[in-house]
Design a protein around this motif. Structure first.
Motif, short mmCIF file in Angstrom:
data_model
loop_
_atom_site.label_atom_id
_atom_site.label_comp_id
_atom_site.label_asym_id
_atom_site.label_seq_id
_atom_site.Cartn_x
_atom_site.Cartn_y
_atom_site.Cartn_z
N SER A 108 42.45 69.50 26.72
CA SER A 108 42.84 70.90 26.94
C SER A 108 43.44 71.00 28.34
O SER A 108 43.31 70.08 29.16
CB SER A 108 41.62 71.82 26.86
OG SER A 108 40.81 71.61 28.00
N ARG A 109 44.06 72.12 28.61
CA ARG A 109 44.66 72.29 29.94
C ARG A 109 43.59 72.32 31.03
O ARG A 109 43.83 71.84 32.14
CB ARG A 109 45.50 73.57 29.96
CG ARG A 109 46.10 73.84 31.31
CD ARG A 109 47.27 74.76 31.21
NE ARG A 109 47.45 75.50 32.44
CZ ARG A 109 48.40 76.40 32.60
NH1 ARG A 109 49.23 76.68 31.62
NH2 ARG A 109 48.53 77.04 33.74
N SER A 110 42.42 72.90 30.72
CA SER A 110 41.36 72.94 31.74
C SER A 110 41.01 71.55 32.20
O SER A 110 40.82 71.31 33.40
CB SER A 110 40.10 73.60 31.17
OG SER A 110 40.36 74.90 30.80
N GLN A 124 47.91 66.48 27.48
CA GLN A 124 47.60 67.90 27.21
C GLN A 124 48.21 68.40 25.91
O GLN A 124 49.40 68.21 25.64
CB GLN A 124 48.10 68.78 28.36
CG GLN A 124 47.70 70.25 28.18
CD GLN A 124 48.20 71.12 29.32
OE1 GLN A 124 48.11 70.72 30.48
NE2 GLN A 124 48.74 72.28 28.99
N VAL A 125 47.36 69.07 25.14
CA VAL A 125 47.78 69.64 23.86
C VAL A 125 47.84 71.15 24.04
O VAL A 125 46.91 71.75 24.59
CB VAL A 125 46.75 69.28 22.77
CG1 VAL A 125 47.06 70.00 21.47
CG2 VAL A 125 46.70 67.77 22.55
N GLY A 126 48.91 71.77 23.58
CA GLY A 126 48.97 73.23 23.65
C GLY A 126 50.33 73.75 24.05
O GLY A 126 51.30 73.00 24.12
N GLN A 127 50.33 75.04 24.32
CA GLN A 127 51.58 75.76 24.60
C GLN A 127 52.37 75.13 25.74
O GLN A 127 53.58 75.03 25.68
CB GLN A 127 51.21 77.20 24.96
CG GLN A 127 52.36 78.15 25.02
CD GLN A 127 51.86 79.53 25.41
OE1 GLN A 127 50.88 80.04 24.85
NE2 GLN A 127 52.52 80.14 26.37
N THR A 128 51.67 74.74 26.80
CA THR A 128 52.36 74.11 27.93
C THR A 128 52.12 72.60 27.95
O THR A 128 52.39 71.94 28.93
CB THR A 128 51.91 74.75 29.27
OG1 THR A 128 50.49 74.92 29.24
CG2 THR A 128 52.57 76.07 29.50
N SER A 139 37.18 75.33 23.75
CA SER A 139 36.81 76.66 23.22
C SER A 139 37.77 77.12 22.13
O SER A 139 37.36 77.84 21.21
CB SER A 139 36.77 77.69 24.36
OG SER A 139 38.04 77.76 24.99
N ASP A 177 25.56 69.91 20.94
CA ASP A 177 25.93 69.29 22.21
C ASP A 177 26.75 68.03 21.93
O ASP A 177 26.28 67.11 21.25
CB ASP A 177 24.64 68.93 22.97
CG ASP A 177 24.93 68.38 24.35
OD1 ASP A 177 26.08 67.96 24.59
OD2 ASP A 177 24.00 68.36 25.17
N LEU A 178 27.96 68.01 22.44
CA LEU A 178 28.85 66.87 22.15
C LEU A 178 28.25 65.55 22.61
O LEU A 178 28.52 64.49 22.02
CB LEU A 178 30.24 67.10 22.74
CG LEU A 178 30.41 67.13 24.28
CD1 LEU A 178 30.76 65.76 24.82
CD2 LEU A 178 31.51 68.11 24.64
N ASN A 180 31.22 72.02 19.27
CA ASN A 180 31.06 72.97 20.37
C ASN A 180 29.66 73.55 20.29
O ASN A 180 29.15 73.82 19.20
CB ASN A 180 32.11 74.09 20.25
CG ASN A 180 32.28 74.84 21.55
OD1 ASN A 180 31.32 75.37 22.12
ND2 ASN A 180 33.51 74.88 22.04
N ARG A 184 36.85 71.33 28.76
CA ARG A 184 35.97 71.51 29.92
C ARG A 184 34.53 71.11 29.59
O ARG A 184 33.76 70.72 30.47
CB ARG A 184 36.02 72.98 30.36
CG ARG A 184 35.70 73.16 31.84
CD ARG A 184 35.34 74.60 32.17
NE ARG A 184 36.39 75.55 31.87
CZ ARG A 184 37.32 75.93 32.75
NH1 ARG A 184 37.33 75.43 33.95
NH2 ARG A 184 38.22 76.81 32.41
N GLN A 232 46.38 79.42 23.53
CA GLN A 232 47.40 78.48 24.04
C GLN A 232 47.09 77.04 23.63
O GLN A 232 47.98 76.22 23.56
CB GLN A 232 47.48 78.56 25.58
CG GLN A 232 47.91 79.89 26.12
CD GLN A 232 46.75 80.84 26.37
OE1 GLN A 232 45.60 80.54 26.02
NE2 GLN A 232 47.05 81.98 26.95
N HIS A 233 45.82 76.75 23.39
CA HIS A 233 45.48 75.40 22.90
C HIS A 233 45.79 75.31 21.41
O HIS A 233 46.41 74.34 20.95
CB HIS A 233 44.00 75.09 23.16
CG HIS A 233 43.65 73.67 22.82
ND1 HIS A 233 43.91 72.61 23.67
CD2 HIS A 233 43.13 73.11 21.69
CE1 HIS A 233 43.55 71.47 23.09
NE2 HIS A 233 43.07 71.75 21.89
N LYS A 278 32.66 67.95 30.85
CA LYS A 278 31.94 68.00 32.14
C LYS A 278 32.54 67.17 33.28
O LYS A 278 32.26 67.45 34.44
CB LYS A 278 30.46 67.57 32.01
CG LYS A 278 29.70 68.27 30.89
CD LYS A 278 29.16 69.61 31.34
CE LYS A 278 28.20 70.18 30.30
NZ LYS A 278 28.75 71.38 29.67
#
Ligand SMILES: Cc1cc2nc3c(=O)[nH]c(=O)nc-3n(C[C@H](O)[C@H](O)[C@H](O)COP(=O)(O)OP(=O)(O)OC[C@H]3O[C@@H](n4cnc5c(N)ncnc54)[C@H](O)[C@@H]3O)c2cc1C
Length: 323
Positions: free
Chosen positions: A236-238, A250-254, A269, A306-307, A288, A210, A273-274, A213
């Motif tokens: 990320s899922r977001s 998407q990387v993570g649990q789902t 973050s 700041d990325l 981050n 996220r 789940q990520h 931006k």
């Protein structure tokens, strides 16, 4: 015998299958047996030689037009027939999307258990002991299967692919395809344009969350990826739920479980789940602006900042390295 299912795409053997074959060979030595491989499709004969250079003593080849395109039922039927004929001690798969589809189907057909997504296998008192992450990577479970043959899938990018010479005798197998009425058929395989590497197969994954931006800023990650061979952009899922990038990233649990050599996380973050999808990466670098972001707990290297200020000089350095 330990039988390894060899996955191919575009008539090429997937690296993850060579990892599995190498591990099968290592285990076969401990069990004082041989490591064999099975290939399904058409025009696969040339690939059998590649398998002998990764230690396959025998390559069982199903060369049949109906197997040209992957189908769960047909592949599971062919494998089940071969397993009944050969009675291997174990059948190994890579825990790719195809392996996750096929291994449980084979196990169900054989009425045996499945050790899924293993990150370690050892031989204890002559039997196999498996280790796999559980509770989204919070703990490791060591377990054994009581049924035989042992159907096992191995997480990609964990086990090294090690070449080793072997006979690689090719044995042609005949397959009986179930009747059309009982089959689901894949009619078309759609590929994303651009020929990007899948995140689960990339050596380096550059992920955004996220903190990116907006969708336009994922272009910055694609620019970095263009400078790193065998890299892919993850998310990320977001970011995916905001439609900034497709779900296949998407990387993570789902999403996808990945183990690249290097994982770069920008503006993520580090929700559990990520982490579940990337904690087995060999080196994790997080950028981050929040020093308390949980991602820093799993990161090997962290930049608090700041990325948007970190990415431009990183890109410049990568360009210098490339030239
Ligand atoms: C059942 C279930 C399954 C889930 N599956 C997944 C999954 O598979 N994958 C997944 O990722 N999530 C998954 N989630 C969601 C997960 O819980 C988190 O909501 C999600 O991972 C958060 O994404 P994020 O880190 O991008 O966003 P946030 O948590 O909002 O984090 C954004 C981060 O960016 C940082 N940031 C902001 N601006 C900047 C900047 N300019 N520079 C540097 N850093 C900046 C912030 O400090 C923050 O840490 C799942 C949730 C549930 C309930």
């Amino acid at each position: 015998m330990i039988l390894t299912y060899i996955e191919t795409r575009d008539k090429k053997i997937k690296k993850s299958s060579l990892e599995v074959l190498s591990e099968a060979r290592r285990i076969a030595v401990d069990l004082k047996t041989e490591a064999a491989a099975v290939l399904l499709g058409t025009g696969m004969e040339a690939l059998a030689a590649d398998l002998s250079s990764y230690g396959a003593s025998k390559v069982h080849l199903f060369d049949s037009a109906p197997l040209d395109r992957y189908s769960t039922q047909d592949y599971a039927a062919a494998l089940a027939g071969l397993v009944k004929k050969l009675s291997p001690a174990a059948v190994f798969f890579s825990a790719t999307a195809m392996g996750k589809d096929l291994a449980p189907r084979l196990a169900a057909r054989l009425g045996v258990g499945l050790a899924a997504d293993c990150t370690r296998i050892s031989v204890q008192d002559g039997s196999l002991e498996f280790t796999r992450p559980i509770f989204a990577g919070k703990a490791l479970l060591a377990f054994r299967l009581t049924s035989s043959p042992q159907v096992v899938s191995l997480r990609p990018n964990i086990f090294p692919a090690v070449p080793a010479a072997a006979a690689g005798e090719i044995i042609r197998e005949a397959v009986e395809i179930p009747s059309a009425a009982a089959r689901a058929e894949v009619t078309e395989v759609l590929q994303e344009s651009g020929g990007e590497i899948d995140v689960s197969e990339a050596d380096v994954v550059i992920s955004g969350g996220r903190g990116m931006k907006g969708p336009e800023n994922f272009e910055l990650l694609r620019e970095i990826s263009a400078l790193i061979p065998r890299s892919a952009v993850g998310a990320s899922r977001s970011a995916v739920d905001s439609n900034w990038i497709g779900h296949q990233h998407q990387v993570g649990q789902t999403g996808k479980t990945i183990s690249p050599n290097l994982y770069l996380a920008f503006g993520i973050s580090g929700a559990i789940q990520h982490i579940a999808g990337m904690s087995s990466s060999k080196v994790i670098v997080a950028v981050n602006k929040d020093p308390d972001a949980p991602i820093f707990k799993v990161a090997d290297f962290g930049v608090v900042g700041d990325l948007f200020q970190v990415i431009p000089p990183l890109k410049e350095e990568l360009k210098k390295l490339r030239s």
